[in-house]
Write an enzyme that holds these catalytic residues in place. Sequence first.
Site, PDB file in Angstrom:
ATOM      1  N   TYR A   1       0.647  10.296  74.630  1.00 55.22           N
ATOM      2  CA  TYR A   1       1.911  10.711  75.238  1.00 55.22           C
ATOM      3  C   TYR A   1       2.839   9.545  75.549  1.00 55.22           C
ATOM      4  O   TYR A   1       3.969   9.758  75.991  1.00 55.22           O
ATOM      5  CB  TYR A   1       1.624  11.633  76.442  1.00 55.22           C
ATOM      6  CG  TYR A   1       1.138  12.969  75.891  1.00 55.22           C
ATOM      7  CD1 TYR A   1       2.029  13.987  75.613  1.00 55.22           C
ATOM      8  CD2 TYR A   1      -0.196  13.132  75.531  1.00 55.22           C
ATOM      9  CE1 TYR A   1       1.597  15.166  75.024  1.00 55.22           C
ATOM     10  CE2 TYR A   1      -0.633  14.308  74.935  1.00 55.22           C
ATOM     11  CZ  TYR A   1       0.268  15.322  74.685  1.00 55.22           C
ATOM     12  OH  TYR A   1      -0.148  16.478  74.083  1.00 55.22           O
TER      13      TYR A   1
ATOM     14  N   ALA B   1      -7.161  14.865  69.104  1.00 56.53           N
ATOM     15  CA  ALA B   1      -7.514  14.756  70.519  1.00 56.53           C
ATOM     16  C   ALA B   1      -6.227  14.837  71.336  1.00 56.53           C
ATOM     17  O   ALA B   1      -5.220  14.216  70.987  1.00 56.53           O
ATOM     18  CB  ALA B   1      -8.206  13.427  70.782  1.00 56.53           C
ATOM     19  N   LYS B   2      -6.289  15.588  72.420  1.00 60.51           N
ATOM     20  CA  LYS B   2      -5.144  15.617  73.345  1.00 60.51           C
ATOM     21  C   LYS B   2      -5.434  14.542  74.388  1.00 60.51           C
ATOM     22  O   LYS B   2      -6.073  14.813  75.412  1.00 60.51           O
ATOM     23  CB  LYS B   2      -5.004  17.018  73.953  1.00 60.51           C
ATOM     24  CG  LYS B   2      -3.721  17.215  74.725  1.00 60.51           C
ATOM     25  CD  LYS B   2      -3.514  18.684  75.041  1.00 60.51           C
ATOM     26  CE  LYS B   2      -2.401  18.916  76.048  1.00 60.51           C
ATOM     27  NZ  LYS B   2      -1.058  18.558  75.592  1.00 60.51           N
ATOM     28  N   ALA B   3      -5.030  13.332  74.062  1.00 57.92           N
ATOM     29  CA  ALA B   3      -5.367  12.172  74.893  1.00 57.92           C
ATOM     30  C   ALA B   3      -4.125  11.638  75.578  1.00 57.92           C
ATOM     31  O   ALA B   3      -3.029  11.661  75.008  1.00 57.92           O
ATOM     32  CB  ALA B   3      -5.988  11.087  74.017  1.00 57.92           C
TER      33      ALA B   3
END
Length: 327
Positions: free
Chosen positions: A174, A168-170
């Site tokens: 970051y 998942a690019k959550a």
Amino acid sequence: MTEKDVSTTTIGAKVWKDGEFIDWNDARVHIMSHVIHYGSSVFEGIRCYKNQNGSAVFRLREHMQRLINSAKIYRMDVDYSLDEFCDSVVNLIRECDLDECYIRPIIFRGLNEDKPAFGVNPFPNPLSTYIAVWKWGKYLGEEALENGIDVCVSSWERFNSNALPAMAKAGANYMNSQLIKMEAILGGYSEGIALDDRGYVSEGSGENLFLVNNGKLITPPLGASILPGITRDSVIQIAKELEIEVVETVVQRSALYLADELFFTGTAAEITPIRSVDKITVGSGKRGPITERLQEEFFKIVNAERPAPSNAPWLTYVSEVAEKKSA
Ligand code: PMP
């Protein structure tokens, strides 16, 4: 940076918010929104390039599918279909009249102002979906694509996928990327490479990584807590077409120092050569021939000078130049 420095970034005049265009300055949230406190967002990063035929978004469907996948993992019920998402991106770029831009769709948990909820439980917090666009130059510097960058291996580990799913690019992921990036910058490097929880090479703070050894491409497998990068996939497909063998396997830290060539891939970073790791020169210390060849093919595809491998529809046109339109 001095006080006189001003931003030269061109931003889109409008932002897409749940089916409507609003002014950039109106795209605001309450500070008690769930996302601000608990990092509950999923997002994408996409590029629209100007080429000889007009302006085209690179691999739009794959990016928007990854957004939908990221939302699914976090139990976010998305109100839009893949087609609706893709059309919205195209319409926004047209509305903002940008010929080249970076595109940032984001879905996050906000605040129900009539019935506020401040706990970790995300379910009471309504979802909002926005898309913003702006002009973004070369992420790792203008020179980087040709001369390469100096990087370090981070003392921070990439998280285990059973703690935070790397698929998942959550937004929350970051925080880990920021630790890696800050350490690198303060150490005088452009970027950091994280190892995974087993000590194998994972990825950069915002890029996937490839090694070239004896003419073969080697890259950590999707199991190594990496984001399934769309540029990574593009490079793999281009390499296969060029009959360059691609091996997805675990990589030891020391293999980075001994590689013939090394490069990052990512929407922002595109294909960026790495010339040193931990102050050890990689290969000849400049962009290697295979990296250059892959860059060449990648930019030819982006610039519509050749089709994508297997004629796949990698470019979604936002606008076409007049003569092509009437042709
Ligand atoms: N890894 C991470 C952690 C990233 O943030 C990115 C950028 N999205 C990538 C890899 C590269 O992915 P893509 O090629 O899809 O941009």
